[in-house]
Design a protein around this motif. Structure first.
Motif, PDB file in Angstrom:
ATOM      1  N   PHE A  19       0.821  -1.632   0.129  1.00 23.19           N
ATOM      2  CA  PHE A  19      -0.003   0.004  -0.380  1.00 23.19           C
ATOM      3  C   PHE A  19       1.395   1.537  -0.353  1.00 23.19           C
ATOM      4  O   PHE A  19       0.647   1.982  -1.227  1.00 23.19           O
ATOM      5  CB  PHE A  19      -0.925   0.428   0.615  1.00 23.19           C
ATOM      6  CG  PHE A  19      -2.203  -0.922   1.191  1.00 23.19           C
ATOM      7  CD1 PHE A  19      -3.218  -0.834   0.010  1.00 23.19           C
ATOM      8  CD2 PHE A  19      -1.942  -2.128   1.902  1.00 23.19           C
ATOM      9  CE1 PHE A  19      -4.327  -1.826   0.272  1.00 23.19           C
ATOM     10  CE2 PHE A  19      -2.969  -3.412   1.204  1.00 23.19           C
ATOM     11  CZ  PHE A  19      -4.194  -2.572   0.812  1.00 23.19           C
ATOM     12  N   THR A  20       2.367   1.708   0.668  1.00 25.39           N
ATOM     13  CA  THR A  20       2.564   2.567   0.594  1.00 25.39           C
ATOM     14  C   THR A  20       3.120   2.805  -0.893  1.00 25.39           C
ATOM     15  O   THR A  20       3.630   3.877  -0.743  1.00 25.39           O
ATOM     16  CB  THR A  20       4.456   2.129   1.615  1.00 25.39           C
ATOM     17  OG1 THR A  20       3.737   1.931   3.004  1.00 25.39           O
ATOM     18  CG2 THR A  20       5.168   3.223   1.982  1.00 25.39           C
ATOM     19  N   LEU A  21       4.161   0.877  -1.451  1.00 30.64           N
ATOM     20  CA  LEU A  21       4.421   1.389  -2.865  1.00 30.64           C
ATOM     21  C   LEU A  21       3.016   1.907  -4.187  1.00 30.64           C
ATOM     22  O   LEU A  21       3.851   2.776  -4.653  1.00 30.64           O
ATOM     23  CB  LEU A  21       5.390  -0.053  -3.146  1.00 30.64           C
ATOM     24  CG  LEU A  21       5.510  -0.138  -4.404  1.00 30.64           C
ATOM     25  CD1 LEU A  21       6.074   1.792  -4.648  1.00 30.64           C
ATOM     26  CD2 LEU A  21       6.308  -0.918  -5.149  1.00 30.64           C
ATOM     27  N   ILE A  22       2.431   2.156  -3.616  1.00 37.46           N
ATOM     28  CA  ILE A  22       1.089   2.352  -4.398  1.00 37.46           C
ATOM     29  C   ILE A  22       0.877   3.855  -4.143  1.00 37.46           C
ATOM     30  O   ILE A  22       0.452   4.050  -4.913  1.00 37.46           O
ATOM     31  CB  ILE A  22      -0.689   1.170  -3.758  1.00 37.46           C
ATOM     32  CG1 ILE A  22      -0.234  -0.157  -4.627  1.00 37.46           C
ATOM     33  CG2 ILE A  22      -1.452   2.434  -5.417  1.00 37.46           C
ATOM     34  CD1 ILE A  22      -1.632  -0.484  -4.148  1.00 37.46           C
ATOM     35  N   ASN A  23       0.710   4.421  -2.448  1.00 34.56           N
ATOM     36  CA  ASN A  23       0.272   5.177  -2.631  1.00 34.56           C
ATOM     37  C   ASN A  23       1.750   6.337  -3.346  1.00 34.56           C
ATOM     38  O   ASN A  23       1.463   7.601  -3.619  1.00 34.56           O
ATOM     39  CB  ASN A  23       0.530   5.771  -0.841  1.00 34.56           C
ATOM     40  CG  ASN A  23      -0.778   5.805  -0.151  1.00 34.56           C
ATOM     41  OD1 ASN A  23      -1.598   5.706  -1.091  1.00 34.56           O
ATOM     42  ND2 ASN A  23      -1.286   4.991   0.391  1.00 34.56           N
ATOM     43  N   ILE A  24       3.029   6.263  -3.187  1.00 34.68           N
ATOM     44  CA  ILE A  24       4.117   7.432  -3.248  1.00 34.68           C
ATOM     45  C   ILE A  24       4.299   6.562  -5.123  1.00 34.68           C
ATOM     46  O   ILE A  24       4.446   7.635  -5.574  1.00 34.68           O
ATOM     47  CB  ILE A  24       5.923   6.240  -2.874  1.00 34.68           C
ATOM     48  CG1 ILE A  24       5.227   6.260  -1.424  1.00 34.68           C
ATOM     49  CG2 ILE A  24       6.332   6.475  -3.590  1.00 34.68           C
ATOM     50  CD1 ILE A  24       6.682   5.879  -0.173  1.00 34.68           C
ATOM     51  N   THR A  25       4.127   5.624  -5.254  1.00 38.28           N
ATOM     52  CA  THR A  25       3.645   5.469  -7.223  1.00 38.28           C
ATOM     53  C   THR A  25       2.815   6.940  -7.428  1.00 38.28           C
ATOM     54  O   THR A  25       3.078   7.560  -8.254  1.00 38.28           O
ATOM     55  CB  THR A  25       3.740   4.083  -8.064  1.00 38.28           C
ATOM     56  OG1 THR A  25       5.067   3.289  -7.127  1.00 38.28           O
ATOM     57  CG2 THR A  25       3.741   4.567  -9.363  1.00 38.28           C
ATOM     58  N   GLY A  26       1.852   6.772  -7.090  1.00 39.03           N
ATOM     59  CA  GLY A  26       0.870   7.417  -7.716  1.00 39.03           C
ATOM     60  C   GLY A  26       0.546   8.809  -7.111  1.00 39.03           C
ATOM     61  O   GLY A  26       0.782  10.209  -8.082  1.00 39.03           O
ATOM     62  N   LEU A  27       1.390   9.517  -5.843  1.00 36.58           N
ATOM     63  CA  LEU A  27       2.016  11.227  -5.483  1.00 36.58           C
ATOM     64  C   LEU A  27       3.071  10.917  -6.692  1.00 36.58           C
ATOM     65  O   LEU A  27       3.135  11.770  -7.006  1.00 36.58           O
ATOM     66  CB  LEU A  27       2.275  11.072  -4.287  1.00 36.58           C
ATOM     67  CG  LEU A  27       0.986  10.963  -3.642  1.00 36.58           C
ATOM     68  CD1 LEU A  27       1.317  10.463  -2.127  1.00 36.58           C
ATOM     69  CD2 LEU A  27       0.083  11.943  -3.775  1.00 36.58           C
ATOM     70  N   LEU A  28       3.585   9.909  -6.924  1.00 34.70           N
ATOM     71  CA  LEU A  28       5.539  10.541  -8.011  1.00 34.70           C
ATOM     72  C   LEU A  28       4.754  10.568  -9.111  1.00 34.70           C
ATOM     73  O   LEU A  28       5.409  11.437  -9.547  1.00 34.70           O
ATOM     74  CB  LEU A  28       6.666   8.687  -7.919  1.00 34.70           C
ATOM     75  CG  LEU A  28       7.360   9.390  -8.525  1.00 34.70           C
ATOM     76  CD1 LEU A  28       8.183  10.320  -8.265  1.00 34.70           C
ATOM     77  CD2 LEU A  28       8.187   7.593  -8.358  1.00 34.70           C
ATOM     78  N   ILE A  29       3.818  10.113  -9.357  1.00 34.08           N
ATOM     79  CA  ILE A  29       3.679  10.337 -11.067  1.00 34.08           C
ATOM     80  C   ILE A  29       2.689  11.622 -10.887  1.00 34.08           C
ATOM     81  O   ILE A  29       3.305  12.766 -11.974  1.00 34.08           O
ATOM     82  CB  ILE A  29       2.546   9.144 -11.800  1.00 34.08           C
ATOM     83  CG1 ILE A  29       3.778   8.439 -11.810  1.00 34.08           C
ATOM     84  CG2 ILE A  29       2.086  10.007 -13.460  1.00 34.08           C
ATOM     85  CD1 ILE A  29       2.401   6.913 -12.143  1.00 34.08           C
ATOM     86  N   GLY A  30       2.053  12.030 -10.857  1.00 36.57           N
ATOM     87  CA  GLY A  30       1.126  13.515 -10.480  1.00 36.57           C
ATOM     88  C   GLY A  30       2.000  14.256  -9.963  1.00 36.57           C
ATOM     89  O   GLY A  30       2.629  15.723 -10.811  1.00 36.57           O
ATOM     90  N   THR A  31       3.449  14.758  -9.118  1.00 33.07           N
ATOM     91  CA  THR A  31       3.963  16.079  -8.865  1.00 33.07           C
ATOM     92  C   THR A  31       5.232  16.003 -10.061  1.00 33.07           C
ATOM     93  O   THR A  31       5.723  16.907  -9.526  1.00 33.07           O
ATOM     94  CB  THR A  31       4.811  15.371  -7.252  1.00 33.07           C
ATOM     95  OG1 THR A  31       5.405  13.403  -7.165  1.00 33.07           O
ATOM     96  CG2 THR A  31       3.677  14.912  -6.085  1.00 33.07           C
ATOM     97  N   SER A  32       5.664  14.291 -10.592  1.00 37.79           N
ATOM     98  CA  SER A  32       6.619  15.196 -11.289  1.00 37.79           C
ATOM     99  C   SER A  32       5.656  15.534 -12.615  1.00 37.79           C
ATOM    100  O   SER A  32       6.505  16.640 -13.230  1.00 37.79           O
ATOM    101  CB  SER A  32       6.661  13.360 -11.731  1.00 37.79           C
ATOM    102  OG  SER A  32       7.641  12.359 -11.565  1.00 37.79           O
ATOM    103  N   ALA A  33       4.751  15.303 -12.560  1.00 38.96           N
ATOM    104  CA  ALA A  33       4.080  15.896 -13.834  1.00 38.96           C
ATOM    105  C   ALA A  33       3.312  17.618 -13.274  1.00 38.96           C
ATOM    106  O   ALA A  33       3.670  18.637 -13.961  1.00 38.96           O
ATOM    107  CB  ALA A  33       2.810  15.339 -13.884  1.00 38.96           C
ATOM    108  N   ALA A  34       3.849  18.076 -11.916  1.00 37.95           N
ATOM    109  CA  ALA A  34       3.881  19.199 -11.521  1.00 37.95           C
ATOM    110  C   ALA A  34       4.862  20.008 -12.538  1.00 37.95           C
ATOM    111  O   ALA A  34       4.664  21.248 -12.160  1.00 37.95           O
ATOM    112  CB  ALA A  34       2.882  18.765 -10.103  1.00 37.95           C
TER     113      ALA A  34
END
Length: 823
Positions: A19-34
């Motif tokens: 679950f931690t990996l899923i959360n980090i990956t989701g936020l990683l994609i969003g923040t990278s785009a930002a």
């Protein structure tokens, strides 16, 4: 205490690794785009923001209207600058300049050494001394008061000065002689090359007064012609602190009306000036900035911001869903903490600190990935966009803000839910596990629907943009575009004799089918037009007409369809013209045949020409613009006959003929134009460049779609894992009672399918409206087909079912004995 919070957070991460990996990956994609989109948007929005009193700086631009057709020109007529200086009030500084067309620059060598030639230099202008009073330059040598005060003086930007005189100091460059084609100038000043983001990339500033003493330049400046406008003739003004743009605009148009009063035959046609703010220069495609300047699209930047916001939102939704779904697993921990004296505020702070840690990890990883992402999209990201933490303090501030905002968005609601448990209920095992009717479950479903809405919107947009690009590139534009090479002869060395020699040698090549010499191809980024009048016996019809110059082979080579009359012939130079069907209708003729024999007056000046043919309409530019009245005739000077159109024969099975042809053309070029660089374009590639913006948009949307689906599926996988774990015993009981694997999978997937269908119902009208608005930017466009929406819904459904099936099938085929053993 804070140290303890972080220690607990790390223990929780280790316990729930997936679950931690899923959360980090989701936020990683969003923040990278930002981060990447922030860099792009910030770069574009900072152009020319460093000039003093930038809000008082304006460019005077020209606007036209001919028979309802609107036209724009970034230039002005030659005498306007002088008239504003002497007749307008409220204008503090007036700075005209004129862009020279790629002069060859000659710099003397050392004693006895030959001079150095710099071919076809861009960004060379005739500049008024007032130019440096409007725009901020740092002077390295010379005086701004006198540097451009007399004819034949030149000021250089430092980078260009070092290019011309690499071994001299700036002070030693003063007094050196530089020749522009045949114009000799003396260096009187050196200014620092602008390092900030700017559209003003000029580096050679020749004194504007030179144009009043050199005949060739004087003819180009046209300082007495009020009815002649050129985009090379630019005018910037700086208003006084008390003046307003509206008042000055009225004064400028009054000056035009006084010096060039409207004529009776101009009824319905208008010509005027407007003031364009400096801040609009980088974004206004109607006027452009300068010949080599790059225009940014505000709508594209807004679209990028929306994409960044959506991807960030998807990552935050994943976090909220997974955290609230796991809430009951931490219920006893929360009950014990409250029993031991922890306040709700302390618990909220603890849970927010856990969110902060995950967000911080994601943002750090995103910052490290940003240069890689920029390189990946380097083909259509401006070259100046880069990651430089040492020299971009605004980027550091953005990253800090990003961490705080995402932490609050992702963690605040879960922190409220987790901290709201009552100790008594928790310790008595009376805490809800988030059943299907609980408020937490309702929120999770709502957020999941929001995810599917965003993902399906991206899919729909991607499909439609791709469909429109395919339509534009494969539509019959009214002319042949394949296997045609276009070559522009060097206009400075262009003569009838050289043109004829080159033409004859091209015709003799075995790989060449047909050659035409004239002006621009049927569809090109460059336009040439003139105001043509026609007297029908009752009234005069005056129209702005697009011009194409071609010889007797022009229409044949491009396979333009003749509707009436004949094509151009040898000897038609001064008497005949072919028009398009659109123009014949504007003139009032019901059929193409009726237009034959029509006499057009004031054609490209005082000339009178007779219509000998009418061709079927074809697109003169991209599908963004409507077809306009057009005329084709044979030019009368070398400027109109400088483009060679070469139709190649089809290649055989073995291929290689075109490559041989290009090598032969280049060899011939060097024989005739030894001092000029050879260049060519395939015509179909030029057409494709019209839609670069749309192609870039399609690429970005494809990436956004893939990422949004990936984030949604990540969250979906996490929820599927949680849901099946919660319903393990239920699944076991159902299997013992006779349920098949297919029935169990259907049971677990039915809710998911309903959420996707609900999202489809919500997003379809929204997407249709948004896509329909985008399509209005095309004069000729494809239809928004029903299957675009069907593909989106089906694609999202398949992706979601496929993702969740990993867990649902695994749960369905599990041995029920294991789940029921404890019972």
């Amino acid at each position: 205490m804070i140290k303890n919070y972080f220690k607990i957070a790390f223990r929780g991460f280790r316990k729930h690794k997936l679950f931690t990996l899923i959360n980090i990956t989701g936020l990683l994609i969003g923040t990278s785009a930002a981060i990447v989109i922030y860099l792009i948007v910030h770069f574009e929005l900072t152009f020319d923001k460093f000039h003093n009193d930038g809000d008082r700086i304006y460019r005077v631009v020209s606007n036209y209207s001919f028979q309802g057709e609107v036209g724009y020109n970034s230039g002005v007529c030659g005498p306007l600058a002088g008239a504003i200086k002497s007749q307008a009030t409220g204008v503090a500084v007036v700075a005209p300049f004129f862009t020279l067309s790629q002069p060859n620059v000659f710099v003397p060598g050392k004693a006895g050494a030959p001079q150095t030639r710099f071919k076809n230099q861009d960004d060379v202008v005739l500049a008024d001394p007032e130019y440096f009073k409007i725009f901020n330059y740092t002077w390295l040598a010379g005086s701004p008061k006198s540097a451009l005060g007399a004819p034949n003086q030149v000021v250089l930007a430092s980078a260009q000065a070092k290019k011309y005189f690499p071994n001299l100091s700036y002070g030693q460059m003063i007094g050196k002689v530089i020749t522009y084609d045949t114009l000799k100038t003396t260096v009187t000043g050196i200014v620092q090359t602008l390092t900030q983001n700017s559209d003003f990339t000029f580096h050679d500033f020749i004194s504007y007064s030179t144009g009043t003493v050199v005949k060739d330049l004087k003819d180009q400046l046209q300082l007495t012609e009020w009815e002649s406008t050129s985009s090379a003739s630019q005018l910037f003004i700086k208003l006084s602190s008390t003046a307003t743009a509206a008042v000055i605009e009225k004064q400028v148009n009054f000056i035009l009306k006084k010096n060039s009063p409207p004529k009776p035959e101009d009824k319905g046609n208008t010509h005027g000036f407007s003031l364009q703010p400096l801040s609009d220069l980088h974004f206004n495609g109607d006027y452009g900035n300068f010949d080599n300047g790059r225009i940014a699209s505000k709508s594209t930047l807004k679209g990028l911001l929306v994409i960044a916001a959506f991807l960030l939102l998807l990552g935050c939704i994943n976090f909220i869903n997974l955290t609230t779904a796991q809430a009951n697993q931490r219920a006893k921990e929360i009950g014990i903490r409250k029993t031991m004296g922890s306040s709700r505020g302390q618990l909220i702070f603890q849970f927010l600190s856990e969110t902060f840690m995950i967000t911080l990890i994601a943002v750090i990883l995103s910052a490290m990935l940003a240069p890689v992402v920029l390189k990946l999209f380097s083909d259509f990201i401006a070259p100046g966009v880069k990651v430089d933490f040492l020299h971009q303090p605004d980027l550091i501030l953005f990253l800090v803000s990003l961490v705080l905002i995402v932490s609050l968005l992702s963690g605040f609601y879960p922190a409220l839910v987790l901290s709201g448990y009552k100790p008594v209920s928790v310790l008595k095992n009376q805490v809800s596990a988030g059943g299907s009717k609980s408020r937490k479950a309702l929120l999770r479903k709502s957020l999941s629907v929001a995810q599917f809405v965003i993902a399906q919107f991206f899919i729909m947009a991607t499909v439609l943009v791709s469909k429109q690009i395919h339509y534009a590139l494969h539509k019959d534009l009214g002319f042949k575009k394949d296997a045609i090479i276009v070559i522009n002869s060097p206009w400075k060395n262009r003569t009838e004799a050289r043109n004829q020699v080159f033409f004859n040698k091209l015709k003799a090549m075995p790989q060449v089918e047909l050659v035409s010499v004239g002006g621009a191809p049927p569809s090109s980024g460059n336009t040439n037009s003139t105001n043509v009048s026609y007297q029908d016996g009752k009234k005069e019809v005056k129209t702005d007409v697009q011009l194409k110059f071609g010889d007797e082979n022009y229409m044949k080579l491009y396979k333009l369809k003749l509707l009436a009359g004949r094509a151009l012939r040898i000897g038609d130079t001064s008497k005949s013209v072919v028009i398009n069907e659109k123009y014949s209708k504007v003139l009032g003729f019901k059929t193409p045949n009726a237009a034959l024999g029509t006499v057009l007056n004031h054609f490209n000046g005082p000339k009178t020409l007779q219509v000998v043919g009418v061709v079927s309409d074809f697109h003169q530019r991209s599908l963004h613009e409507p077809i306009k009245p057009l005329a084709i005739y044979t030019g009368t000077n070398s400027f109109m006959k400088g483009t060679f159109h070469i139709a190649l024969k089809p290649e055989t099975a073995g291929g290689g003929e075109w490559k041989t042809a290009i090598a032969g053309i280049q060899k011939t070029w060097k024989e005739i134009y030894p001092d000029d660089d050879f260049g060519y374009n395939f015509f179909d590639e030029t057409i494709a460049k019209f839609y670069e913006t749309e192609q870039h948009t399609s690429t970005l949307l494809t990436w956004a779609t893939a990422l949004s689906i990936f984030i949604s599926c990540l969250g979906l996988l996490g929820l599927a894992i949680y849901t099946t774990n919660q319903r393990t015993k239920e699944i076991g009981v159902r299997k013992v009672l006779g349920a098949t694997v297919a029935q169990v999978v259907t049971l677990l997937s039915s809710e998911l399918i309903m959420l996707i269908l609900l999202a489809f119902v919500i997003v379809t009208p929204i997407a249709w409206y948004a896509l329909n608005q985008w399509m209005q930017g095309f004069a000729d466009r494809t239809v928004i087909s029903w299957w675009i929406f069907a593909i989106s819904g089906a694609g999202m459904l398949l992706a979601a079912v496929f993702t969740s099936s990993f867990q649902t099938v695994k749960a369905a085929i599990a041995n029920p004995v294991k789940s029921l053993r404890s019972e």
